[in-house]
Scaffold this motif. Structure first.
Motif, PDB file in Angstrom:
ATOM      1  N   ALA A 158       0.863  -1.183   0.000  1.00 17.40           N
ATOM      2  CA  ALA A 158       0.000   0.000   0.000  1.00 17.40           C
ATOM      3  C   ALA A 158       0.894   1.227   0.000  1.00 17.40           C
ATOM      4  O   ALA A 158       1.950   1.244   0.635  1.00 17.40           O
ATOM      5  N   SER A 159       0.461   2.257  -0.740  1.00 15.08           N
ATOM      6  CA  SER A 159       1.229   3.490  -0.806  1.00 15.08           C
ATOM      7  C   SER A 159       0.305   4.644  -1.175  1.00 15.08           C
ATOM      8  O   SER A 159      -0.856   4.439  -1.518  1.00 15.08           O
ATOM      9  N   SER A 160       0.847   5.830  -1.098  1.00 17.79           N
ATOM     10  CA  SER A 160       0.114   7.021  -1.512  1.00 17.79           C
ATOM     11  C   SER A 160       1.090   7.988  -2.142  1.00 17.79           C
ATOM     12  O   SER A 160       2.227   8.119  -1.686  1.00 17.79           O
ATOM     13  N   ASP A 161       0.647   8.662  -3.190  1.00 13.62           N
ATOM     14  CA  ASP A 161       1.481   9.698  -3.790  1.00 13.62           C
ATOM     15  C   ASP A 161       1.028  11.077  -3.312  1.00 13.62           C
ATOM     16  O   ASP A 161       1.393  12.091  -3.883  1.00 13.62           O
ATOM     17  N   GLY A 162       0.209  11.114  -2.267  1.00 14.69           N
ATOM     18  CA  GLY A 162      -0.301  12.361  -1.727  1.00 14.69           C
ATOM     19  C   GLY A 162      -1.680  12.710  -2.240  1.00 14.69           C
ATOM     20  O   GLY A 162      -2.462  13.353  -1.568  1.00 14.69           O
ATOM     21  N   ALA A 163      -1.998  12.270  -3.450  1.00 13.36           N
ATOM     22  CA  ALA A 163      -3.300  12.562  -4.041  1.00 13.36           C
ATOM     23  C   ALA A 163      -4.123  11.296  -4.263  1.00 13.36           C
ATOM     24  O   ALA A 163      -5.340  11.338  -4.261  1.00 13.36           O
ATOM     25  N   ILE A 164      -3.453  10.174  -4.458  1.00 17.30           N
ATOM     26  CA  ILE A 164      -4.132   8.915  -4.758  1.00 17.30           C
ATOM     27  C   ILE A 164      -3.543   7.809  -3.887  1.00 17.30           C
ATOM     28  O   ILE A 164      -2.325   7.717  -3.728  1.00 17.30           O
ATOM     29  N   CYS A 165      -4.416   6.976  -3.329  1.00 17.90           N
ATOM     30  CA  CYS A 165      -3.990   5.805  -2.558  1.00 17.90           C
ATOM     31  C   CYS A 165      -3.845   4.629  -3.520  1.00 17.90           C
ATOM     32  O   CYS A 165      -4.657   4.471  -4.431  1.00 17.90           O
ATOM     33  N   HIS A 166      -2.832   3.813  -3.295  1.00 21.03           N
ATOM     34  CA  HIS A 166      -2.553   2.662  -4.157  1.00 21.03           C
ATOM     35  C   HIS A 166      -2.426   1.399  -3.318  1.00 21.03           C
ATOM     36  O   HIS A 166      -1.896   1.432  -2.212  1.00 21.03           O
ATOM     37  N   LEU A 167      -2.889   0.296  -3.869  1.00 25.61           N
ATOM     38  CA  LEU A 167      -2.670  -1.029  -3.308  1.00 25.61           C
ATOM     39  C   LEU A 167      -2.288  -1.909  -4.479  1.00 25.61           C
ATOM     40  O   LEU A 167      -3.019  -1.967  -5.478  1.00 25.61           O
ATOM     41  N   SER A 168      -1.147  -2.578  -4.384  1.00 21.35           N
ATOM     42  CA  SER A 168      -0.716  -3.384  -5.518  1.00 21.35           C
ATOM     43  C   SER A 168      -0.144  -4.718  -5.064  1.00 21.35           C
ATOM     44  O   SER A 168       0.314  -4.870  -3.938  1.00 21.35           O
ATOM     45  N   HIS A 169      -0.219  -5.647  -5.988  1.00 21.10           N
ATOM     46  CA  HIS A 169       0.309  -6.985  -5.756  1.00 21.10           C
ATOM     47  C   HIS A 169       0.882  -7.492  -7.072  1.00 21.10           C
ATOM     48  O   HIS A 169       0.175  -7.582  -8.080  1.00 21.10           O
ATOM     49  N   GLN A 170       2.163  -7.779  -7.054  1.00 27.18           N
ATOM     50  CA  GLN A 170       2.856  -8.299  -8.228  1.00 27.18           C
ATOM     51  C   GLN A 170       2.962  -9.802  -8.090  1.00 27.18           C
ATOM     52  O   GLN A 170       3.462 -10.307  -7.088  1.00 27.18           O
ATOM     53  N   MET A 171       2.469 -10.519  -9.090  1.00 27.16           N
ATOM     54  CA  MET A 171       2.557 -11.973  -9.129  1.00 27.16           C
ATOM     55  C   MET A 171       3.398 -12.358 -10.336  1.00 27.16           C
ATOM     56  O   MET A 171       3.589 -11.543 -11.229  1.00 27.16           O
ATOM     57  N   PRO A 172       3.893 -13.574 -10.384  1.00 24.69           N
ATOM     58  CA  PRO A 172       4.693 -13.984 -11.541  1.00 24.69           C
ATOM     59  C   PRO A 172       3.946 -13.856 -12.877  1.00 24.69           C
ATOM     60  O   PRO A 172       4.556 -13.565 -13.896  1.00 24.69           O
ATOM     61  N   ASP A 173       2.624 -14.047 -12.863  1.00 24.58           N
ATOM     62  CA  ASP A 173       1.874 -14.025 -14.118  1.00 24.58           C
ATOM     63  C   ASP A 173       0.893 -12.860 -14.238  1.00 24.58           C
ATOM     64  O   ASP A 173       0.036 -12.854 -15.108  1.00 24.58           O
ATOM     65  N   GLY A 174       1.016 -11.857 -13.368  1.00 26.02           N
ATOM     66  CA  GLY A 174       0.119 -10.716 -13.477  1.00 26.02           C
ATOM     67  C   GLY A 174       0.211  -9.782 -12.287  1.00 26.02           C
ATOM     68  O   GLY A 174       1.006  -9.996 -11.366  1.00 26.02           O
ATOM     69  N   THR A 175      -0.612  -8.729 -12.333  1.00 27.90           N
ATOM     70  CA  THR A 175      -0.635  -7.752 -11.246  1.00 27.90           C
ATOM     71  C   THR A 175      -2.072  -7.389 -10.885  1.00 27.90           C
ATOM     72  O   THR A 175      -2.983  -7.483 -11.711  1.00 27.90           O
ATOM     73  N   VAL A 176      -2.215  -6.970  -9.636  1.00 31.27           N
ATOM     74  CA  VAL A 176      -3.461  -6.416  -9.128  1.00 31.27           C
ATOM     75  C   VAL A 176      -3.114  -5.012  -8.664  1.00 31.27           C
ATOM     76  O   VAL A 176      -2.144  -4.828  -7.934  1.00 31.27           O
ATOM     77  N   HIS A 177      -3.884  -4.019  -9.097  1.00 32.77           N
ATOM     78  CA  HIS A 177      -3.613  -2.646  -8.681  1.00 32.77           C
ATOM     79  C   HIS A 177      -4.936  -1.939  -8.385  1.00 32.77           C
ATOM     80  O   HIS A 177      -5.802  -1.855  -9.265  1.00 32.77           O
ATOM     81  N   LEU A 178      -5.084  -1.481  -7.146  1.00 30.50           N
ATOM     82  CA  LEU A 178      -6.254  -0.710  -6.743  1.00 30.50           C
ATOM     83  C   LEU A 178      -5.840   0.728  -6.519  1.00 30.50           C
ATOM     84  O   LEU A 178      -4.717   1.000  -6.094  1.00 30.50           O
ATOM     85  N   THR A 179      -6.761   1.643  -6.783  1.00 27.21           N
ATOM     86  CA  THR A 179      -6.533   3.052  -6.480  1.00 27.21           C
ATOM     87  C   THR A 179      -7.772   3.624  -5.818  1.00 27.21           C
ATOM     88  O   THR A 179      -8.883   3.122  -5.996  1.00 27.21           O
TER      89      THR A 179
END
Length: 142
Positions: A19-40
């Motif tokens: 989980a992270s934030s760039d100050g304006a948008i919150c992010h949640l990400s998960h990197q897998m060997p065959d793909g990614t999940v990214h929430l904002t």
């Protein structure tokens, strides 16, 4: 001998939930060997999004479904998903993501599908990052 091993480790993407934030948008990400999940979460328009990216294209279909299972099963379907031009990314945007966040935080795995395309998402170790994402999005709405 150690230098090549170290370089391999540095070149490998970090796996796991973050989980992270760039100050304006919150992010949640998960990197897998065959793909990614990214929430904002974008407080400007109070919208959440989830993007699932695969190495293989998603099949175009009228319905996208995601099933969270193990501890607190949840089954969600929508016809409001969009595919990227190359069809490797699938995005759903909405103003409420409580069920999605509950599914990610309180279960062991998820299966996302459209047509015959399937993505299996392990949720091991997701809970803390999902909680951080919730706290970030709560803080952004105050």
């Amino acid at each position: 001998m150690r230098l090549p091993l170290l370089l391999c480790c540095l070149a490998t993407p970090a796996l796991g939930w973050q989980a992270s934030s760039d100050g304006a948008i919150c992010h949640l990400s998960h990197q897998m060997p065959d793909g990614t999940v990214h929430l904002t979460y974008a407080p400007v328009n109070e919208e959440f999004s989830i993007t699932l990216t695969r190495s293989e294209p998603w099949e175009a279909d009228d319905v996208f479904a995601i099933k969270f299972d193990e501890t607190r099963p949840i089954f969600i379907t929508t016809d409001r998903h969009q595919l990227t031009p190359d069809k490797t990314g699938l995005t759903v945007t909405d103003r409420g993501f409580g069920n999605v966040l509950d599914g990610l935080q309180y279960n062991e795995w998820a299966i996302a599908a459209t047509g015959q395309s399937v993505m299996i998402i392990p949720l091991t170790h997701a809970a803390n990052a999902v909680q951080s994402f919730r706290e970030c999005s709560d803080a952004q709405t105050i």
